[in-house]
Scaffold this motif. Structure first.
Motif, PDB file in Angstrom:
ATOM      1  N   THR A 298       0.840  -1.206   0.000  1.00  0.00           N
ATOM      2  CA  THR A 298       0.000   0.000   0.000  1.00  0.00           C
ATOM      3  C   THR A 298       0.873   1.253   0.000  1.00  0.00           C
ATOM      4  O   THR A 298       0.646   2.187  -0.776  1.00  0.00           O
ATOM      5  CB  THR A 298      -0.930   0.000   1.238  1.00  0.00           C
ATOM      6  OG1 THR A 298      -1.621  -1.247   1.286  1.00  0.00           O
ATOM      7  CG2 THR A 298      -1.935   1.122   1.170  1.00  0.00           C
ATOM      8  N   LEU A 299       1.891   1.266   0.869  1.00  0.00           N
ATOM      9  CA  LEU A 299       2.777   2.447   0.914  1.00  0.00           C
ATOM     10  C   LEU A 299       3.504   2.639  -0.408  1.00  0.00           C
ATOM     11  O   LEU A 299       3.661   3.759  -0.902  1.00  0.00           O
ATOM     12  CB  LEU A 299       3.793   2.310   2.059  1.00  0.00           C
ATOM     13  CG  LEU A 299       3.229   2.429   3.481  1.00  0.00           C
ATOM     14  CD1 LEU A 299       4.316   2.187   4.513  1.00  0.00           C
ATOM     15  CD2 LEU A 299       2.580   3.802   3.711  1.00  0.00           C
ATOM     16  N   ARG A 300       3.921   1.519  -0.997  1.00  0.00           N
ATOM     17  CA  ARG A 300       4.672   1.629  -2.265  1.00  0.00           C
ATOM     18  C   ARG A 300       3.776   2.207  -3.367  1.00  0.00           C
ATOM     19  O   ARG A 300       4.218   3.038  -4.165  1.00  0.00           O
ATOM     20  CB  ARG A 300       5.219   0.246  -2.663  1.00  0.00           C
ATOM     21  CG  ARG A 300       6.224   0.293  -3.812  1.00  0.00           C
ATOM     22  CD  ARG A 300       7.000  -1.002  -3.904  1.00  0.00           C
ATOM     23  NE  ARG A 300       6.148  -2.141  -4.190  1.00  0.00           N
ATOM     24  CZ  ARG A 300       5.675  -2.439  -5.402  1.00  0.00           C
ATOM     25  NH1 ARG A 300       5.949  -1.669  -6.442  1.00  0.00           N
ATOM     26  NH2 ARG A 300       4.909  -3.501  -5.581  1.00  0.00           N
ATOM     27  N   MET A 301       2.514   1.780  -3.394  1.00  0.00           N
ATOM     28  CA  MET A 301       1.582   2.333  -4.397  1.00  0.00           C
ATOM     29  C   MET A 301       1.338   3.816  -4.147  1.00  0.00           C
ATOM     30  O   MET A 301       1.263   4.613  -5.065  1.00  0.00           O
ATOM     31  CB  MET A 301       0.226   1.606  -4.329  1.00  0.00           C
ATOM     32  CG  MET A 301       0.222   0.242  -4.938  1.00  0.00           C
ATOM     33  SD  MET A 301       0.762   0.329  -6.656  1.00  0.00           S
ATOM     34  CE  MET A 301       1.412  -1.287  -6.861  1.00  0.00           C
ATOM     35  N   LEU A 302       1.207   4.182  -2.856  1.00  0.00           N
ATOM     36  CA  LEU A 302       0.871   5.573  -2.523  1.00  0.00           C
ATOM     37  C   LEU A 302       1.960   6.565  -2.922  1.00  0.00           C
ATOM     38  O   LEU A 302       1.669   7.687  -3.313  1.00  0.00           O
ATOM     39  CB  LEU A 302       0.616   5.701  -1.017  1.00  0.00           C
ATOM     40  CG  LEU A 302      -0.750   5.267  -0.500  1.00  0.00           C
ATOM     41  CD1 LEU A 302      -0.761   5.301   1.016  1.00  0.00           C
ATOM     42  CD2 LEU A 302      -1.867   6.168  -1.051  1.00  0.00           C
ATOM     43  N   ILE A 303       3.243   6.155  -2.778  1.00  0.00           N
ATOM     44  CA  ILE A 303       4.309   7.155  -2.996  1.00  0.00           C
ATOM     45  C   ILE A 303       4.792   7.183  -4.435  1.00  0.00           C
ATOM     46  O   ILE A 303       5.667   7.974  -4.778  1.00  0.00           O
ATOM     47  CB  ILE A 303       5.526   6.911  -2.067  1.00  0.00           C
ATOM     48  CG1 ILE A 303       6.185   5.568  -2.370  1.00  0.00           C
ATOM     49  CG2 ILE A 303       5.133   7.047  -0.615  1.00  0.00           C
ATOM     50  CD1 ILE A 303       7.560   5.416  -1.748  1.00  0.00           C
ATOM     51  N   VAL A 335       7.443 -10.559   1.906  1.00  0.00           N
ATOM     52  CA  VAL A 335       7.706  -9.400   2.778  1.00  0.00           C
ATOM     53  C   VAL A 335       9.100  -8.856   2.474  1.00  0.00           C
ATOM     54  O   VAL A 335       9.314  -7.640   2.377  1.00  0.00           O
ATOM     55  CB  VAL A 335       7.599  -9.802   4.270  1.00  0.00           C
ATOM     56  CG1 VAL A 335       8.045  -8.670   5.184  1.00  0.00           C
ATOM     57  CG2 VAL A 335       6.155 -10.197   4.588  1.00  0.00           C
ATOM     58  N   MET A 336      10.053  -9.772   2.288  1.00  0.00           N
ATOM     59  CA  MET A 336      11.428  -9.365   2.011  1.00  0.00           C
ATOM     60  C   MET A 336      11.500  -8.570   0.697  1.00  0.00           C
ATOM     61  O   MET A 336      12.089  -7.477   0.641  1.00  0.00           O
ATOM     62  CB  MET A 336      12.298 -10.636   1.906  1.00  0.00           C
ATOM     63  CG  MET A 336      13.759 -10.404   2.126  1.00  0.00           C
ATOM     64  SD  MET A 336      14.594 -11.976   2.464  1.00  0.00           S
ATOM     65  CE  MET A 336      15.123 -12.414   0.839  1.00  0.00           C
ATOM     66  N   GLY A 337      10.856  -9.085  -0.330  1.00  0.00           N
ATOM     67  CA  GLY A 337      10.862  -8.405  -1.637  1.00  0.00           C
ATOM     68  C   GLY A 337      10.201  -7.040  -1.567  1.00  0.00           C
ATOM     69  O   GLY A 337      10.729  -6.043  -2.075  1.00  0.00           O
ATOM     70  N   GLU A 338       9.036  -6.977  -0.906  1.00  0.00           N
ATOM     71  CA  GLU A 338       8.305  -5.701  -0.824  1.00  0.00           C
ATOM     72  C   GLU A 338       9.085  -4.667  -0.009  1.00  0.00           C
ATOM     73  O   GLU A 338       9.047  -3.482  -0.305  1.00  0.00           O
ATOM     74  CB  GLU A 338       6.915  -5.910  -0.205  1.00  0.00           C
ATOM     75  CG  GLU A 338       5.846  -6.352  -1.200  1.00  0.00           C
ATOM     76  CD  GLU A 338       5.495  -5.312  -2.259  1.00  0.00           C
ATOM     77  OE1 GLU A 338       5.664  -4.101  -2.032  1.00  0.00           O
ATOM     78  OE2 GLU A 338       5.056  -5.719  -3.350  1.00  0.00           O
ATOM     79  N   SER A 339       9.794  -5.109   1.037  1.00  0.00           N
ATOM     80  CA  SER A 339      10.578  -4.164   1.862  1.00  0.00           C
ATOM     81  C   SER A 339      11.689  -3.554   1.021  1.00  0.00           C
ATOM     82  O   SER A 339      11.931  -2.339   1.062  1.00  0.00           O
ATOM     83  CB  SER A 339      11.221  -4.864   3.054  1.00  0.00           C
ATOM     84  OG  SER A 339      10.249  -5.529   3.784  1.00  0.00           O
TER      85      SER A 339
END
Length: 444
Positions: A298-303, A335-339
């Motif tokens: 969600t954060l990645r999409m938002l920014i 989780v690792m990839g998204e971080s």
């Protein structure tokens, strides 16, 4: 069990299948039961029945003998067994099974009977063609009615029915055509009813409502309409109710919906100013990988292309430290990839020295270098672009970490590997130029 094979070997299946065309209801009943027993638990024999065309025959029987409870039950048991097989769904799609089941469902009063029909509907509703047929046959109205009747009850049967009905509703929305039909440009009564589930007090309905919104949010038009009509506030209120000792499935569903809504470019700024980033950050403490995964997405999409938001989040030490921690979550590749992707995105979208310094101080550089060796080209590129920005903007601060992470050796490997994609080689060279160039301008 030991009698099943001898029945098959003796050639009993074809004559039994023939008997399904008989007019005598008692013969039909015993024939269906016999076939059911012989083929019980054997996908091979069930496939054989499907190839012999029993599905259209049984659907026809259900229509003709719907007054005969025993025959109806026999057909339902058979459908329940056969519907598990992929090959059956294509055949079911050519019959009027959807219409027959919905007609039958509307007449049922007893919980057990409804349960039986549900058990057939669930596997059938996995097929997109049948999803649409079920929607057109009026199943959704039945499901909404059940929800309304059972929502305030604490009887065990009612709670089970509420769960099954709302789960099935979400399943119907997984098909693109059935979903669009029910959305009706956001004016659909079904869409409005589902919205009313989100503030409900039932966890099951909150979950189904949030999942339904996530499914409606599968195309830009729907997402834009929903954000303009205040759905974000409803989802944030729902998340707020689940911050402390919250329900993990509800958290996950609400975050999924927010992530999907944040995909269209025009929604990002609106969602940021509504405070979505702050609402999502409350779940940084979560120890649940599915919640962590959706939070990051969600954060990645938002920014995305939102420089100011990326800078604000990138200077948030708590967030960056948590990202660095999750970059080492070896047990949870997602989780690792998204971080890693969010770390890189904070730099790429903010192009801010402060953000780079925060990431250096939190020990994030080594993860970006490792990310450049990912097996996914898109992640390699994101890492290389972020590293080039670090080299161009703040090399002095990051130099030691880049060296310790063996960046130069990794770049050498990427450039000399024939399998590296052209854009990987291009971005590696951009990074090398930034590394070489910065030395000369380090006095600036």
């Amino acid at each position: 069990e030991f009698m099943r094979n001898p029945c098959v070997d003796a050639g009993l299946i074809p004559p039994l299948v023939q008997l399904l065309n008989c007019k005598d209801q008692e013969v039909l009943l015993q024939t269906g039961r016999a076939l059911g027993n012989i083929c019980y638990d054997s996908h091979m024999l069930q496939s054989q029945l499907i190839n012999m065309g029993v599905i259209p025959t049984l659907v026809k029987l259900l229509g003709i003998h719907c007054q005969n409870a025993a025959l109806t039950e026999m057909c339902l048991v058979a459908f329940g067994n056969l519907a598990e097989l992929e090959s059956s769904k294509e055949q079911f799609a050519y019959t009027n099974i959807a219409e027959e089941l919905v007609k039958l469902f509307k007449k049922q009063i007893e919980h057990d009977k409804k349960e039986m029909i549900f058990e057939v509907l669930a596997p059938l509703a996995e097929n997109d063609v049948i999803k649409l047929q079920l929607v057109e046959a009026g199943l959704v109205e039945c499901l909404l009615e059940i929800v309304q009747k059972t929502v305030d009850s604490d009887k065990e049967d009612d709670i089970a029915e509420l769960k099954t009905a709302s789960d099935l509703m979400v399943l119907l929305l997984l098909g693109d055509e059935s979903m669009q039909k029910l959305f009706e440009e956001g004016k659909g009564s079904v869409f409005q009813r589902v919205l009313s589930w989100i503030p409900s007090n039932s966890h099951q309905l909150q979950l189904a409502g949030a999942l339904a919104i996530a499914n409606f949010a599968r195309n830009d038009g729907n997402c834009i309409h929903m954000v303009d009509n205040g759905i974000v506030q409803k989802l944030m209120d729902l998340l707020d109710r689940h911050v402390e000792d919250g329900n993990v499935t509800v958290q996950h569903a609400a975050l999924s919906a927010l992530r999907n809504l944040a995909i269209p470019v025009v929604n990002k700024a609106k969602m940021l100013s509504a405070g979505v980033a702050e609402a999502v950050l409350k779940f940084l403490r979560s120890e649940m990988p599915p919640v962590q995964f959706k939070l990051l997405g969600t954060l990645r999409m938002l920014i995305d292309a939102q420089a100011e938001a990326a800078e604000q989040l990138g200077k948030n030490v708590k967030l960056v430290e948590r990202l660095v921690e999750w970059c080492e979550a070896k047990d949870h590749a997602g989780v690792m990839g998204e971080s890693n992707r969010l770390l890189s995105a904070l730099i790429r979208h903010s192009k801010s020295k402060d953000v780079i310094r925060t990431i250096v101080q939190s020990g994030g550089i080594k993860h970006l270098v490792t990310m450049a060796t990912s097996e996914h080209v898109i992640m390699q590129n994101e890492a290389l672009v972020a590293l080039a920005l670090i080299a161009a903007l703040e090399l002095v601060t990051a130099e030691k970490d880049l060296e310790n992470a063996q960046l130069v050796q990794i770049l050498h490997r990427l450039l000399s590997d024939d399998r590296s994609a052209p854009e990987i080689k291009y971005n590696s060279m951009v990074l090398i130029c930034a590394l070489i160039g910065s030395g000369e301008y380090s006095g600036e």
